[in-house]
Design an enzyme around this catalytic site. Structure first.
Site, PDB file in Angstrom:
ATOM      1  N   ASP A 477       1.566   6.194  11.053  1.00 31.65           N
ATOM      2  CA  ASP A 477       0.818   5.313  10.158  1.00 31.65           C
ATOM      3  C   ASP A 477       1.241   3.875  10.392  1.00 31.65           C
ATOM      4  O   ASP A 477       2.420   3.578  10.546  1.00 31.65           O
ATOM      5  CB  ASP A 477       1.093   5.714   8.700  1.00 31.65           C
ATOM      6  CG  ASP A 477       0.361   4.797   7.733  1.00 31.65           C
ATOM      7  OD1 ASP A 477      -0.868   4.678   7.853  1.00 31.65           O
ATOM      8  OD2 ASP A 477       1.036   4.174   6.897  1.00 31.65           O
ATOM      9  N   HIS A 480       1.326  -0.393  14.430  1.00 33.38           N
ATOM     10  CA  HIS A 480       1.480  -1.745  14.976  1.00 33.38           C
ATOM     11  C   HIS A 480       2.508  -2.574  14.220  1.00 33.38           C
ATOM     12  O   HIS A 480       2.975  -3.584  14.733  1.00 33.38           O
ATOM     13  CB  HIS A 480       0.127  -2.474  14.994  1.00 33.38           C
ATOM     14  CG  HIS A 480      -0.623  -2.342  13.702  1.00 33.38           C
ATOM     15  ND1 HIS A 480      -1.391  -1.227  13.440  1.00 33.38           N
ATOM     16  CD2 HIS A 480      -0.692  -3.131  12.622  1.00 33.38           C
ATOM     17  CE1 HIS A 480      -1.903  -1.344  12.232  1.00 33.38           C
ATOM     18  NE2 HIS A 480      -1.501  -2.481  11.715  1.00 33.38           N
ATOM     19  N   ASP A 578      -9.884   5.313   6.528  1.00 36.97           N
ATOM     20  CA  ASP A 578      -9.766   3.891   6.182  1.00 36.97           C
ATOM     21  C   ASP A 578     -11.116   3.168   6.235  1.00 36.97           C
ATOM     22  O   ASP A 578     -11.240   2.059   5.726  1.00 36.97           O
ATOM     23  CB  ASP A 578      -8.808   3.188   7.159  1.00 36.97           C
ATOM     24  CG  ASP A 578      -7.380   3.682   6.987  1.00 36.97           C
ATOM     25  OD1 ASP A 578      -6.988   3.952   5.840  1.00 36.97           O
ATOM     26  OD2 ASP A 578      -6.666   3.805   7.995  1.00 36.97           O
TER      27      ASP A 578
END
Length: 1483
Positions: A477, A480, A578
């Site tokens: 999750d 980045h 999302d």
């Protein structure tokens, strides 16, 4: 262990300073990875280090080992040596070489297994569905709810975290990473990890489904008990003092929120309900006028003068000694700014932006009035204490026990560098309010190593171990913004528990290169890609093409091939949890066509629970508390708590998921995307072995058909081949079950839409399309025209297409014949019951009958050679003519086309357009005789299958036939060569092919006949006269300029190249015939330069005879019983200087007599005028140049001659420009004694002395008339004289008092050897050129070792270029390194290429330079020799690279300065190839 031809091997070339850490190299388990040295590293001592563990050892990221080199030839060949890894472990592995002068990562994919039998689930078969775990209810109910995924055709489930959630109820805010969410246990039960693991195992073994879950490493819930006990695990005001100003601002904003909520700013125009621009302006003014003056942020950036002075005074009074340590620390801003007021301005702008999005924007959440529950902005820090005033809160800044509990929240920063941690010092994200904060989550502070925060690392390690133990994979999750070193550590832990861990991640770095940093270092298997990112159907189709598969009709790639960069494997989702709701963004009608487009992608695909049931809103990971409906096959559409196949698009999704899995499992790896019109996308998946295709046509509905006007006309489609069946056709339709109403307990979808579907029907049964008919396109291609009658927006149709039955059979037969070369063609092959005669014998058997002269025709023959036969090389329209008529011409083009699958290349277009090239390849061979015609017939029979296939398949199968023929021909070629070649490196073999390239028998014999008494002389029936004639092979000087006709054969070029190309390759008979044929043309004691079949020969060179003698010497030493050549009969064409040419056999004498004559004539002195002197034989030469003189200087023994109007050595450029007035003037006459001729003559004389001593040569000297007396000069006397004279005449000592130095004033470089001795222009003697190295190789006894080495060092520094040797010292006034034969100007030194040998870098001298270096290095000891071998390998690596890349598969005659391409050079030159091969032989 797989046999070598089946094993997939990838080769990674290592190059100096090449850092590939941001390049993704993906490999599969079972592959072998080979590291080889690129040109920049060859010759250097390179060690490759990797952290890939030895078999049986555990992986340790920081434990590197050195890989041993493998030498395939048994010799230390840098061009072929490799070190390798047999890849059996999934994960990310690092390699580096040298002292980290280069390196990178490789990612090995995991092998996923499902079912009770543990069968493999290929990555491209994956169809995944995401579930919010909190919406699954009690664990007992999970199977009923998860069954929806199974019945909808998914084979993998993604669970959001199953741990205990935090107060916010967000799926990703975990209160306890180590415990199962207690909500999953019904009253009286307490389920734990074992129960969760049991369910996961049941799904795997009974349902064939794998399960993955998220790991969240960035943050923990703000109410986590353990973070309160261990506040050091977050960014607090004690361990991160740089955040204190941001905390003060955050508290001020909270107090502002409470005052606004209470209406205390209404008078200033700022009500609780912020709805207008004037309200926003009021926020701005309150911030500047009230908030910032109150909190005085600038004080954090200043020294408090009073307290600092007081502290200093106290220190002085107490007499404190700091012992060299700084007592008072003033932290100075590097830019000498006290306070960045830009941060406050930025903070205000971000605050306003936040308010606009949350309260004013149409697409925002519209939170309404400011309250404590919905504050003006999300808080950036936790505040675990009772309410107090701002001033009271400020007092807490002096209380570390309180400050450590003010923890920074996590979030994300738009456009931030993902490799930078935004909470660390140096970042202004918190003070500038740039963080979009998650107010329920605390950002975790790991530090650099586990020692920096032991509790946190240990806690998260346990969390990781639990996850890897019970789940088959993880989704990283917020990958980045996860610190890379943390993710690396945790994934290493996870793979220790589960080696084949499937790792999925979402990355929003904004750049593929940055994505690769994460993918390579973490070993991410699949990156999540979103179909929702496409704004229209065209973009959606483009993403399908982007994320996987090869083009339809792609070439068959070899098992051993270069490792090429790849893009990350995609997990392509029609919607993620999302994403905003596609029904709101597009329309309900688009659900089916878009998911069908996604399902046709050649990668992992998937969706999120709710999409298939047509839930018309985003299912919030934070706010959603309802449960998913359960599976009930008989559920009615209007039942909100149950799902069946008639719910939403469930039936359609099952069909496309099943199709997706089937296509991947059966090898449908080729993809073609066709944008039929603005809304219709056709995706073809093609199987390259069976040539079946599945074509899915989807009509998208990005806009609601009720409100958007779609076109009523749908263009027809043309499908090549035979439509076997309609796999499925489906349409989104409305039904009367009542409108959608949001259920309070269950996440329900829209009952008013469903899918009308049929599966596995014939074309005639289809209601969506009708077949208009079959059209034939050429003799082999049958095309179905399809028209659509009900392809409404929201509908799809998929049909299975196979080739026309005849074409299918012929493809099967072709694959059957190709399987003799590689087992990869067995799938889809059909045995031939009645093989044509031409195919009854294996190709290898046919090839074994070919001679090397036949191989020249099969593989090579440039345009001029082919034109001599009445043809020419094949010209590709709109592109260029192939370099060769033989197979190499095509192989060179395919070498670039094949790896890139460049099916748009003009060559591929030409193959698709017609059979011209196919016929050309076979017919040119069938027109020959004997075994070549048999090979031609074999090719014609193979090509006959091609002609009846669909044209789009012809390039790949033509290439397959070509590769098979070419590799078989090479195998047969090398079997006919010496053991040096057969056991040699790839480099040696490539160079040896130069022998086949250059050595051929043309339509017209290039050599004069040899004696009929000789054995093994080849004969043929002349294609011109019909009479029997000799057909000895001759050597071309270079291609394409010196390949045919009168300009093919040159004495000098032939004998410089003969040792390398014929003797070292084992072509002894051809070498003998060439030596004896040239011997027959001896005249005036000279061998001709331009041979002209002997009848048009020109005897205008002084060196060819000495190169000829050197080759005879080499023949006697290189060939078994080679001395027998000395007695071979020579049929003399010119037994006397002035006779007419004799008939073959009329005058014959043994070779030793001819050798003796050549030496005798030089001792007597040669002087004559060329026959037919004048423009008839040379348009450019002045009259004086036609006089040829060569003699032995009695004082020195040097062979001298020439004059300033002719050039008798290899540097033979004659001026051509009238404008520059150099016409008729040689640029490099090199008259006098040229150094290489002196060396060659010394070698010849020494040799005949040795032969005479062994009784193999009857002459020991020559009787001469000198000064009226008969004198006898023995060869041993001449040999001795040369030894004594050489260094005295040629060594340039630079000593002005040297008695041997006649012209000290002309010395330009000292410590070198002269280029000539006694030139008519004395300064020419002193020019530094590479010719002395020839003398060093053939007569090393002439040189003092130290002097020789010194001269070679200078030549290396001054003359050695990337590929060739500069022909003149660059310090010389007339040096010019660029040869341009077309340039005509006023410059005497360069006009019309006058500088041909005055600087341009010629290749053949490099061979002699390197051989000389090796010889003298050995004399200087082991250390020098080792260094020299390194240099030699490094130099030769450039030649290897050029040879590999050259479409001519050769080395050029010359290059311009610094290795630049010279367009006037031959692209491949015999002596260039030969002398480099000689160096490798010496090595």
């Amino acid at each position: 262990m797989l046999p070598q031809h089946l094993k997939q091997i990838r080769v990674l070339m290592l190059n100096d300073k090449q850092n590939l850490e941001r390049t993704l190299f993906r490999l599969e388990q079972g592959f072998e990875l080979q590291f080889r040295l690129g040109p920049s590293l060859q010759g250097k001592k390179v060690m490759v280090h990797t952290n890939y563990p030895l078999e049986g050892q555990l992986f340790d990221r920081n434990n590197f080992r050195v890989l041993p080199w493998t030498y395939p030839t048994g010799k230390e060949e840098d061009s072929d040596k490799f070190c390798s890894l047999d890849l059996k472990l999934a994960g990310s592995y690092q390699y580096y070489f040298g002292y980290r002068i280069g390196g990178g990562y490789i990612v090995v994919d995991p092998v996923l297994r499902v079912g009770a039998d543990d069968h493999t689930l290929p990555l491209d078969c994956i169809t995944i569905q995401t579930y919010l775990s909190k919406c699954l209810g009690h664990l007992d109910d999970w199977p009923d709810r998860l069954r929806v995924a199974k019945e909808s055709g998914y084979n993998m489930i993604h669970f959001t975290p199953v741990q205990t959630l935090g107060e916010s109820r967000s799926c990703y805010s975990l209160a306890d990473q180590l415990s199962v969410n207690p909500e999953f246990s019904p009253a009286g039960r307490s389920y734990d990890w074992t129960d969760v693991g049991g369910l996961v195992e049941k799904l795997k073994t009974e349902w064939d489904m794998l399960c993955i879950t998220d790991v969240v490493y960035n943050h923990t819930a703000a109410n986590s008990v353990w973070i309160r006990e261990h506040p050091e695990c977050g960014y607090n005001l004690v361990n991160s003092p740089h955040l204190r100003p941001a905390w003060v601002l955050d508290r001020a904003l909270w107090h502002l929120t409470t005052r606004v909520a209470e209406g205390r700013y209404k008078a200033k125009g700022l009500p609780a309900d912020i709805t207008t621009e004037s309200h926003l302006n009021a926020v701005r003014s309150v911030m500047w006028q009230d908030v910032f003056p109150q909190i005085k942020l600038w004080e954090f950036y200043q020294v408090k003068v009073d307290s600092a002075v007081e502290e200093f005074r106290t220190l002085l009074q107490n007499g404190v000694k700091t012992g060299g340590q700084t007592g008072l620390r003033i932290i100075q801003d590097p830019q000498y700014r006290r306070y960045d007021s830009g941060s406050t301005a930025r903070a205000v702008n971000c605050l306003i932006g936040n308010i606009v999005y949350e309260r004013l924007a149409e697409h925002g959440p519209r939170l309404g009035p400011v309250t404590r529950t919905n504050p003006m902005v999300t808080r950036y820090f936790t505040f675990p204490y009772q309410d107090m005033t701002l001033d009271q809160e400020m007092q807490l800044l002096d209380q570390p026990d309180k400050m450590c509990h003010f923890l920074a929240h996590n979030g994300w920063v738009m456009g931030d560098d993902p490799l930078r941690n935004f909470a660390e010092p140096g970042s202004n994200v918190y003070i500038r309010r740039e963080l979009i904060a998650w107010g329920d989550s605390v950002k975790l502070r790991y530090g650099n190593t586990p020692d920096d925060c032991p509790y946190l690392w240990d806690h998260m390690k346990k969390y990781t171990q639990i996850t890897a133990k019970y789940f088959h994979g993880v989704r990283l999750d917020n990958c980045h913004s996860t610190p890379l070193h943390v993710a690396e550590f945790m994934l290493d832990v996870a793979r220790t528990v589960r080696p084949d861990l499937y790792v999925v991640a979402e990355l929003f770095t904004g750049s593929e290169e940055l994505d690769n940093v994460f993918v390579t270092k973490l070993g991410i298997t699949s990156l999540i890609r979103e179909a929702m990112s496409a704004g229209d159907s065209h973009e959606e189709g483009r993403l399908v093409y982007r994320y996987g598969g090869e083009p339809v009709g792609a070439f068959v790639q070899p098992s051993l091939r270069p490792l090429t960069p790849s893009i990350a494997h995609a997990m392509f989702l029609d919607v993620t949890h999302d994403n905003e709701c596609p029904i709101q963004l597009r329309s309900a009608f688009d659900a089916l066509p878009s998911s069908a487009i996604v399902a046709m992608a050649c990668c992992a695909t998937g969706s999120t629970r709710g999409y298939d049931e047509l839930v018309p809103h985003q299912i919030s990971v934070v706010k959603e508390e309802r449960f998913y409906p359960k599976w009930n096959p008989s559920a009615v559409p209007s039942s909100p708590g149950e799902v069946s196949s008639c719910t939403g698009i469930v039936a359609g999704k099952r069909a496309v998921n099943k199709l997706h899995q089937e296509l991947a499992a059966q090898g449908f790896t080729q993809v073609y995307v066709d944008q039929v019109d603005a809304d219709i996308v056709a995706v073809t998946r093609h199987c390259p072995s069976t040539h079946q295709s599945v074509v899915t046509v989807s009509r998208t509905a990005f806009w609601d058909p009720k409100t958007h006007q779609y076109s009523t006309s749908v263009p027809p489609m043309f499908i090549p081949g035979k439509i076997e069946e309609v796999v499925l056709e489906a349409r989104m339709v409305e039904r009367s079950t009542g409108k959608y109403k949001k259920d309070e307990n269950y996440i329900n979808g829209m009952p008013e839409y469903t899918v009308e579907m049929k599966e596995h029907i014939s074309v005639d049964e289809s209601t969506v399309m009708k077949k208009a008919g079959v059209t034939s396109k050429g003799r082999s291609e049958f095309v179905h025209e399809i028209t659509f009658q009900k392809l409404t927006p929201g509908s799809i149709i998929a049909f299975r297409v196979s080739l026309d039955p005849k074409a299918q059979k012929l493809v099967g037969l072709l694959r059957y014949y190709l399987s003799q070369f590689s087992p990869k063609y067995r799938r889809g092959s059909v045995a031939d019951e009645n093989p044509p005669d031409a195919l009854k014998k294996p190709l290898a058997q046919l090839m074994s009958k070919l001679t090397l002269a036949d191989m020249n025709v099969l593989l090579f023959c440039c345009d001029t050679e082919e034109k001599e036969e009445g043809g020419g090389c094949y010209s590709i329209p709109g592109w260029e003519t192939l370099k060769y008529a033989g197979l190499q011409g095509l192989m060179s083009v395919f070498a670039d086309v094949r790896p890139n699958n460049d099916l748009g290349h003009p060559l591929c277009a030409n193959l698709r357009d017609g059979d011209w090239l196919i016929d050309f390849v076979a017919n040119r061979l069938m027109h020959r005789e004997g075994p070549l015609a048999e090979v031609g017939r074999w090719l014609a029979a193979m090509f006959n299958f091609l002609k009846h296939m669909p044209r789009y398949l012809i390039p790949c199968y033509f290439d397959a036939i070509l590769v098979s023929t070419y590799t078989t021909a090479l195998d047969a070629t090398y079997k006919l060569m010496s053991s040096f070649v057969q056991n040699g490196s790839t480099f040696v073999r490539h160079l040896a092919l130069g022998s086949v390239q250059m050595c051929s028998v043309g339509r017209f014999p290039a050599l004069p006949p040899v004696s009929a008494q000789l054995d093994d002389v080849p004969y043929r029936i002349s294609p011109i006269t019909g009479q029997k004639e000799q057909c000895c092979a001759s050597l071309a000087a270079g291609l394409p300029h010196f390949s045919a006709g009168i300009f093919r054969c040159w004495g000098r070029d032939t004998f410089i190249a003969l040792r390398g190309l014929l003797l070292l390759t084992g072509r002894h008979v051809e070498a003998r015939n060439i030596i004896l044929a040239f011997a027959g043309t001896l005249r005036h004691g000279l061998i001709p330069n331009l041979l002209g079949e002997g009848r048009c020969a020109r005897y205008n060179c002084r060196d060819a005879v000495w190169w000829w003698l050197q080759c005879i010497q080499d023949y006697t030493t290189q060939v078994p019983r080679g001395h027998e050549i000395l007695s071979c009969p020579v049929t003399r064409m010119y037994p006397t200087d002035d006779c007419e040419p004799c008939k073959p056999g009329e005058v014959e004498q043994p070779l030793y007599d001819v050798i003796h004559e050549a030496l005798r004539r030089h001792l007597e002195g040669i002087s004559f005028r060329e026959r037919n002197a004048g423009p008839k034989i040379d348009m450019k030469m002045r009259d004086e140049g036609f006089s040829v003189v060569a003699r032995v200087d009695p004082a020195t023994g040097f062979v001298s001659g020439g004059n300033r109007f002719n050039c008798g050595t290899w540097m033979d450029k004659m001026g051509e420009s009238e404008r520059a007035r150099n016409k008729g003037m040689p640029a490099t006459p090199r008259d006098g004694a040229a150094v290489e001729i002196v060396g060659l003559s010394k070698s010849a004389v020494r040799w005949v002395v040795e032969l005479h001593a062994k009784g193999l040569f009857p002459y020991d000297g020559v009787k001469l008339h000198r000064d009226g007396k008969e004198v006898f000069i023995s060869y041993s006397q001449w040999n001795e004289q040369l030894s004594q004279s050489f260094e005295a005449g040629f060594w340039v000592s630079g000593d002005p008092d040297d008695p041997d130095e006649k012209h000290p004033e002309l010395v330009h470089k000292k410590g070198i050897y002269k280029d000539s001795y006694g030139a008519s222009s004395p300064w020419c003697d002193y020019q530094l050129r590479p010719n002395f190295t020839v003398a060093m190789v053939v007569a090393p006894e002439l040189f003092t070792v130290e002097r020789a080495w010194n001269a070679l060092e200078i030549a290396g520094k001054k003359l050695l270029g990337p590929l060739g040797m500069k022909t003149l010292d660059p310090d010389d006034l007339v040096y010019c390194g660029v040869y341009d034969n077309a340039l005509d100007n006023d410059n005497y030194n360069v006009a019309r290429g006058f500088n041909y040998h005055q600087g341009p870098e010629w290749l053949w001298p490099v061979g002699y330079f390197l051989r000389a270096k090796l010889y003298f290095a050995k004399k200087l000891g082991e250390d020098t020799y080792t260094k020299t071998v390194t240099l030699v390998k490094n130099v030769l690596s450039q030649h290897y690279t050029h040879l590999e890349r050259s479409p001519w598969k050769g080395l050029p005659e010359l290059t311009n300065e610094n290795g630049q391409h010279c367009p006037f050079s031959c692209e491949t030159q015999a002596w260039s190839l030969a002398t480099v091969l000689e160096v490798l032989y010496d090595l």
